[in-house]
Design an enzyme around this catalytic site. Structure first.
Site, PDB file in Angstrom:
ATOM      1  N   THR A 133      46.831  49.692  37.259  1.00  0.00           N
ATOM      2  CA  THR A 133      47.480  47.859  37.214  1.00  0.00           C
ATOM      3  C   THR A 133      46.498  47.166  37.928  1.00  0.00           C
ATOM      4  OG1 THR A 133      49.320  46.841  37.544  1.00  0.00           O
ATOM      5  CG2 THR A 133      48.643  48.185  39.433  1.00  0.00           C
ATOM      6  N   GLY A 134      46.699  46.515  37.283  1.00  0.00           N
ATOM      7  CA  GLY A 134      45.302  45.238  37.387  1.00  0.00           C
ATOM      8  C   GLY A 134      45.137  44.699  36.431  1.00  0.00           C
ATOM      9  N   THR A 146      52.354  44.727  35.464  1.00  0.00           N
ATOM     10  CA  THR A 146      52.799  45.911  34.836  1.00  0.00           C
ATOM     11  C   THR A 146      53.595  46.991  36.390  1.00  0.00           C
ATOM     12  OG1 THR A 146      50.781  45.591  33.206  1.00  0.00           O
ATOM     13  CG2 THR A 146      51.264  48.129  34.061  1.00  0.00           C
ATOM     14  N   ARG A 182      44.956  41.865  21.773  1.00  0.00           N
ATOM     15  CA  ARG A 182      44.243  41.759  22.695  1.00  0.00           C
ATOM     16  C   ARG A 182      44.926  43.042  24.022  1.00  0.00           C
ATOM     17  NH1 ARG A 182      45.622  43.084  28.655  1.00  0.00           N
ATOM     18  NH2 ARG A 182      43.682  43.464  30.143  1.00  0.00           N
ATOM     19  N   VAL A 183      44.573  44.574  23.925  1.00  0.00           N
ATOM     20  CA  VAL A 183      44.861  45.848  24.566  1.00  0.00           C
ATOM     21  C   VAL A 183      44.210  45.905  26.024  1.00  0.00           C
ATOM     22  CG1 VAL A 183      45.507  47.954  24.498  1.00  0.00           C
ATOM     23  CG2 VAL A 183      45.856  46.713  22.506  1.00  0.00           C
ATOM     24  N   GLY A 184      44.996  46.031  26.716  1.00  0.00           N
ATOM     25  CA  GLY A 184      44.322  46.735  28.401  1.00  0.00           C
ATOM     26  C   GLY A 184      44.819  47.899  28.274  1.00  0.00           C
ATOM     27  N   ASP A 185      44.535  48.570  29.576  1.00  0.00           N
ATOM     28  CA  ASP A 185      44.078  50.138  29.994  1.00  0.00           C
ATOM     29  C   ASP A 185      45.209  50.568  29.890  1.00  0.00           C
ATOM     30  OD1 ASP A 185      44.861  48.230  32.258  1.00  0.00           O
ATOM     31  OD2 ASP A 185      45.313  50.459  33.143  1.00  0.00           O
ATOM     32  N   GLY A 204      43.115  44.891  33.213  1.00  0.00           N
ATOM     33  CA  GLY A 204      42.460  46.119  32.516  1.00  0.00           C
ATOM     34  C   GLY A 204      41.447  46.909  32.267  1.00  0.00           C
TER      35      GLY A 204
HETATM   36  C1  SD4 Z   1      46.391  44.859  31.842  1.00  0.00           C
HETATM   37  N1  SD4 Z   1      46.626  46.017  33.756  1.00  0.00           N
HETATM   38  O1  SD4 Z   1      47.108  44.876  30.609  1.00  0.00           O
HETATM   39  C2  SD4 Z   1      47.286  45.124  32.477  1.00  0.00           C
HETATM   40  C3  SD4 Z   1      47.573  44.185  33.302  1.00  0.00           C
HETATM   41  C4  SD4 Z   1      48.274  44.619  34.611  1.00  0.00           C
HETATM   42  O2  SD4 Z   1      49.419  44.092  36.910  1.00  0.00           O
HETATM   43  O3  SD4 Z   1      48.325  45.885  35.359  1.00  0.00           O
HETATM   44  N2  SD4 Z   1      48.675  43.678  35.136  1.00  0.00           N
HETATM   45  O4  SD4 Z   1      45.693  44.753  32.302  1.00  0.00           O
END
Ligand code: SD4
Length: 294
Positions: free
Chosen positions: A206-207, A156, A183-186, A209
């Site tokens: 990021t990471g 991301t 699926r939806v992340g943060d 989510g």
């Molecule tokens: C998610 N936060 O969809 C995002 C993935 C991400 O580095 O940030 N990856 O969960």
């Protein structure tokens, strides 16, 4: 005074260099961030954002993106959009052309087409190859992807910008590789993946989510700065709170980053070193943040 931040080594560099070029060409801060993220989304060599990024478990790329204006808290976002890129430009159109904050899935795609975006195939030979590899050996291939994140090929791109007291935050992603369809992340969630408020500053995440969203990482960091913490202190406090309430996040890569009114910045992460591009003038520089102590 202008400061730009951009996450992760390879995609973050594409984004920040384009953003700097747009800034130097005289564009406003929101366009600078939008174009930076768009450049990363449209670069097919970046396997985890936009065109050519790693798909969901059906083999479909689904994109999430958001942008927020710290001046008046206006925001636009899209999630789970298939077959249109760059998602960040659709997110900005949602902000500009509707009274809503977010459009999702098929209806976001329909809106984008109404706005003149062209549908396109986001799968490249390389991401088809990776998908087929994952399908043939799911456990092995998934492990390799997790390793790739640990080797700083993070995906991301979250960007924060400050110009003369004004903040913009933006994010664009294809989310986690091999995710469940829908699926939806943060990242596209205002308050989780990004937040910007000219009264205080901006923050992004990021990471993994799910953990960042449950912990409302970006809003929490901005509110920390509102209470007088520096960006670095606000990020550390946010990450400690997330780890305290969600201990599993210690073993996942979770990152929060923040930018304050004086141009100072900070980040806190779990599990591994986090690379962050920073630009004020001259060349952008890459800063590396160590994970918080266990
Ligand atoms: C998610 N936060 O969809 C995002 C993935 C991400 O580095 O940030 N990856 O969960």
């Amino acid at each position: 005074m202008t400061t730009l931040l951009s996450t992760w080594e390879a995609p973050g560099e594409v984004a920040i260099r384009e953003a700097i070029a747009r800034y130097k060409a005289g564009h406003d801060l929101m366009t600078v961030i939008e174009e930076g993220l768009s450049a990363a989304e449209l670069d097919p060599s970046l396997v985890a954002i936009g065109l050519g990024s790693l798909p969901n478990s059906d083999g479909e790329v689904e994109l999430d993106a958001a942008i927020m204006d710290g001046r008046d808290l206006r925001a636009g976002a899209v999630c789970a959009v298939r077959g249109i890129c760059p998602a960040i430009k659709i997110a900005r159109k949602v902000m500009q052309k509707t009274k809503h904050v977010m459009l999702a899935g098929e209806q976001a795609r329909r809106f984008a087409i109404e706005q003149g975006f062209q549908p396109q195939n986001l799968m490249t030979a390389e991401n088809i190859r990776r998908y087929n590899e994952w399908r043939s050996r799911p456990e092995e291939a998934e492990k390799r992807y997790v390793h790739a994140v640990e080797e700083h090929h993070g995906d991301t791109v979250t960007m924060l910008g400050l110009q003369d007291g004004h903040f913009v935050a933006g994010s664009a992603t294809s989310g986690l590789a091999w995710k469940k369809p829908g699926r939806v992340g943060d990242s596209p969630i205002i308050g989780a993946g990004i937040y910007a408020d000219d009264e205080v500053g901006a923050a992004g995440a990021t990471g993994y989510g799910e953990e960042l969203w449950k912990g409302m990482a970006s809003f929490r960091a901005v509110e920390g700065m509102r209470r007088g913490l520096t960006p670095q202190e606000a990020c550390e406090e946010t990450m400690r709170q997330i780890v305290r309430r969600q201990p599993a996040s210690l073993d996942m890569m979770c990152v929060v980053l923040a930018l304050g009114k004086d141009g100072s910045f900070g980040a806190a992460c779990t599990n591994d070193v986090f690379p962050l591009w920073v630009w004020r003038d001259g060349e952008p520089t890459l800063h590396r943040f160590e994970p918080i102590a266990r």
